[in-house]
Design an enzyme around this catalytic site. Structure first.
Site, PDB file in Angstrom:
ATOM      1  N   CYS A  88      22.634   6.543 -26.400  1.00 16.05           N
ATOM      2  CA  CYS A  88      23.707   5.552 -26.275  1.00 16.05           C
ATOM      3  C   CYS A  88      24.933   6.082 -25.544  1.00 16.05           C
ATOM      4  CB  CYS A  88      24.098   5.045 -27.664  1.00 16.05           C
ATOM      5  SG  CYS A  88      22.702   4.345 -28.585  1.00 16.05           S
ATOM      6  N   HIS A  97      30.463   1.345 -26.693  1.00 14.28           N
ATOM      7  CA  HIS A  97      29.039   1.129 -26.906  1.00 14.28           C
ATOM      8  C   HIS A  97      28.873   0.125 -28.034  1.00 14.28           C
ATOM      9  CE1 HIS A  97      24.953   1.589 -28.057  1.00 14.28           C
ATOM     10  NE2 HIS A  97      25.225   2.325 -29.117  1.00 14.28           N
ATOM     11  N   ASN A 127      22.242  -3.670 -30.395  1.00  9.93           N
ATOM     12  CA  ASN A 127      22.458  -2.349 -29.805  1.00  9.93           C
ATOM     13  C   ASN A 127      21.413  -2.119 -28.718  1.00  9.93           C
ATOM     14  OD1 ASN A 127      22.514   0.383 -29.177  1.00  9.93           O
ATOM     15  ND2 ASN A 127      22.765   1.055 -31.292  1.00  9.93           N
TER      16      ASN A 127
END
Length: 397
Positions: free
Chosen positions: A173, A323, A353
């Site tokens: 990520c 993020h 996500n």
């Protein structure tokens, strides 16, 4: 190329010596051939500085700016209600804890490489740059469709005829932030002009769909930006801050595992006890509470450090773009930085996500809807498996 502190230096009057060396983040050249890119710090009449500061390279004329973006999504959407039919959960349980209501997942003949190429193509169209003008492609992904990397398939899909370099960056990520910094390094220190930075992941392929603590979080997507060389006065990457801590791997990982077999020979023909068995990666294993504590602690610190290096204040930030992992994390970081909710970019509810794709995906939507405008200053940060984390202060357009 930048020094390890994440600060890009403006042009200064400089005295050159003919030499070649290294400075933690890469190579520096100080002969006359490379004067337009970097030079060794030797200012006459400057104040005395420490030996470590005097060894820092200074960049003479190269800057870089973000000039285009694009994104792509799989067609299959999975809602919280859909998940409640296969695991013990509900829309309320998921949305209250994460802020997520829907996510997209790759299925059937969908290809992550195709999504990445589509996002890249849109970024090029916005930038009015043709495929043959691209001289570097960075694919930020932890889920390539080939063990040896998927990046070289992108210029093929785009129809690039000049065979530009393309390679993968694996940092989960945090990958897109590392890609941005890498693009800047290539432009400033390597003479590249148009660098595509793509974040693309399909973590749904590594999710345990019986684990309601993790399967509710992840979706698949791709996002891209074109980073372009420019004069230093137009520079759009002001500073960055990058870190990793392997001690935290136990909190978030998808580790390599040997496949179990019953016979004398493994699935790849190996003899048990003699040659390695065929291996594969486990499903994502995550300690959500520890990851939350980690992100809420290190992300504000990292952004503060990057702002300090850029000589900017919190009030100079037009947008906070993190993020997209969990709305609680986003809210906690914004609160610690005193950034009001109306200046926080979030599309987590719609996509979950999406790992390395989450920042460019959210940026692309914000640009195309007119929220983010040319000249806006964005504080952005990624964090995730490794553990890795980093931030960058950028200007759009």
């Amino acid at each position: 190329m930048a020094n390890a502190s994440g600060l890009f230096y403006p042009p200064v009057p400089t005295q050159f010596s003919s030499s070649l060396g290294t400075y933690r983040s890469g190579f520096w050249f100080s002969d006359c051939v490379s004067r337009r890119t970097v030079c060794f710090c030797a200012n006459q009449g400057a104040e005395k500085v420490s030996p470590s500061e005097s060894r820092m390279p200074r960049f003479v004329s190269k800057g870089c700016k973000l000039v285009g973006c694009g994104s792509a999504l799989p067609s299959v959407q999975i809602s919280n209600d859909d998940l409640s039919k296969i695991i013990d959960t509900s829309d309320e349980w998921i949305s209250v804890r994460t802020g997520i209501r829907n996510r997209r997942i790759i299925s059937g003949k969908d290809s992550l490489t195709d999504l990445a190429a589509e996002a890249a193509r849109k970024a090029l169209e916005m930038s009015d740059v043709g495929p043959d003008d691209v001289d570097l492609i960075l694919l930020c992904t932890s889920t390539p469709e080939d063990l040896f990397g998927s990046a070289p398939q992108i210029p093929k899909a785009l129809g690039c005829k000049n065979n530009p370099l393309a390679y993968d960056i694996t940092a989960a990520c945090s990958g897109f932030i590392l890609g941005l910094v890498s693009a800047a390094c290539h432009i400033r220190g390597g003479g590249f002009k148009n660098v595509l930075v793509i974040g693309a992941d399909a973590l749904s392929r590594y999710v345990d769909w019986t684990d309601r603590g993790s399967c509710i979080l992840f979706g698949d997507a791709a996002g891209a930006v074109l980073v372009q060389a420019c004069d230093s006065e137009e520079d759009g990457l002001f500073a960055f801050d990058l870190h990793s801590d392997g001690e935290g791997q136990r909190h978030l990982k998808a580790a390599l595992e040997e496949n179990e077999t019953d016979g004398q020979f493994g699935t790849n023909g190996s003899v048990h006890g003699l040659l390695p068995k065929r291996s594969s990666y486990s499903s994502i294993q995550m300690n959500g509470k520890e990851v939350f504590r980690f992100a809420a602690r290190v992300v504000p610190q990292s952004i503060e450090l990057a702002l300090e290096k850029a000589d900017l204040a919190r009030s100079d930030i037009d947008w906070l773009l993190l993020h997209q992992a969990n709305q609680r994390i986003i809210d906690a970081v914004a609160s610690r930085l005193d950034v009001p909710s109306e200046r926080v970019i979030s599309n987590l509810a719609n996509y979950g996500n999406t790992s390395a794709a989450s920042i460019p995906l959210a940026l692309d939507e914000a640009v195309r809807c007119g929220k983010v405008k040319a000249g806006n200053i964005i504080a952005t940060a990624g964090f995730g498996a490794g553990l890795t984390w980093g931030s960058a202060i950028i200007r759009w357009g």
